[in-house]
Design an enzyme around this catalytic site. Structure first.
Site, PDB file in Angstrom:
ATOM      1  N   ASP A 160      20.175  25.559 -36.811  1.00  0.00           N
ATOM      2  CA  ASP A 160      20.054  26.514 -35.691  1.00  0.00           C
ATOM      3  C   ASP A 160      20.850  27.797 -35.980  1.00  0.00           C
ATOM      4  O   ASP A 160      22.028  27.743 -36.302  1.00  0.00           O
ATOM      5  CB  ASP A 160      20.575  25.883 -34.402  1.00  0.00           C
ATOM      6  N   ASP A 204      22.743  25.150 -42.755  1.00  0.00           N
ATOM      7  CA  ASP A 204      22.767  24.845 -41.331  1.00  0.00           C
ATOM      8  C   ASP A 204      21.337  25.060 -40.799  1.00  0.00           C
ATOM      9  O   ASP A 204      20.500  25.663 -41.486  1.00  0.00           O
ATOM     10  CB  ASP A 204      23.768  25.793 -40.671  1.00  0.00           C
ATOM     11  N   ASP A 238      26.108  29.809 -39.349  1.00  0.00           N
ATOM     12  CA  ASP A 238      26.307  30.937 -38.430  1.00  0.00           C
ATOM     13  C   ASP A 238      27.361  30.683 -37.363  1.00  0.00           C
ATOM     14  O   ASP A 238      27.616  31.555 -36.534  1.00  0.00           O
ATOM     15  CB  ASP A 238      24.991  31.239 -37.711  1.00  0.00           C
TER      16      ASP A 238
END
Ligand SMILES: [Mg+2]
Length: 251
Positions: A19, A17, A195
């Protein structure tokens, strides 16, 4: 560091991922910057994994290209609705621009009189960010739910201080599954790191594929492993690059 012991790191396919994983989340999405050290780590991993490294993000592919430049790699954008594979071929789900136009008008009506809300029109989806106005979370979600009612092919995805309306038919999990049928990913063991709630689709797919899953930060998750924050993850990632490079020299 023993965050996650890897038995055969050179056989991994790495899916990351962006960000909150490779960069810290900023107040506004445009404000994030990739650290030069992270760019160097990514290039080392790409080299030692024979190209089996892809970014799986909610952002547009072009935005990721610009953030990573001059580094470049396969990317799945808009949470799996767009994808550029390892040979540079583009794959995308069909777009209903009339729906996106209508949704954009409605969200602008909500956002315009309020400072701090940000409407983000993407090629295949539309999002409203309320990081600047957490007090308006409920209003943003209500507006998005009303928009989702307009079309039963649309689903809502909630992330950190953001809610997105998008066509069904692709998510981060399907993007990883597609990469795993193609060179240079096929035959390797996937490791997915993320996240946020939108990463859960990918955690589930990668768990099913017998891969490894790593969640950054707190929160309920399907991931098998967890690391406290982005900084700790990036330090670990750099260690993996060291291990891979040493393995190459020896073997
Ligand atoms: Mg993220």
């Amino acid at each position: 560091m023993t965050l996650l012991e890897l038995t055969h790191p050179h056989r991994l396919a790495l899916f990351l991922d962006f960000d909150g994983t490779l960069v810290e989340i900023a107040e506004k999405p445009d404000a994030v910057r990739l650290a030069e050290t992270t760019r160097v780590t990514l290039a080392r991993l790409q080299r030692t994994l024979d190209g089996a490294l892809a970014i799986i993000t909610g952002r547009e592919i072009e935005v990721i290209d610009a953030m990573l430049s001059p580094f470049r790699c396969p990317v799945a954008g808009v949470h799996g609705l767009t994808r550029r594979d390892a040979v540079g071929r583009a794959h995308a789900t069909a777009v209903d621009t009339a729906f996106l136009d209508q949704a954009e008008r409605r969200l602008e009506q909500l956002a315009r009189p309020e400072a701090g809300l940000l409407v983000e029109r993407k090629s295949h989806a539309i999002a409203i960010h309320y990081r600047g106005r957490p007090d308006l979370e409920h209003a943003c979600i209500e507006a998005m739910e009303a928009i989702a009612q307009l079309d039963d092919r649309v689903r809502l995805v909630r992330g950190k201080m953001v809610v997105e309306a998008r066509p069904s038919g692709g998510d981060k999990g399907t993007a990883v599954a597609e990469f795993m049928t193609e060179a240079p990913f096929a035959g390797r063991r996937p490791l997915f790191v993320g996240d946020d709630v939108t990463d859960e689709d990918a955690f589930e797919v990668v768990n099913r594929l017998g891969g490894l899953t790593l969640k950054i930060g707190p929160g309920k998750t399907h991931a098998q492993h967890r690391v406290a924050d982005t900084a700790a993850f990036l330090a670990w990632l750099d260690d993996i690059a060291d291990t891979l490079e040493k393995g190459r020299t020896i073997g």
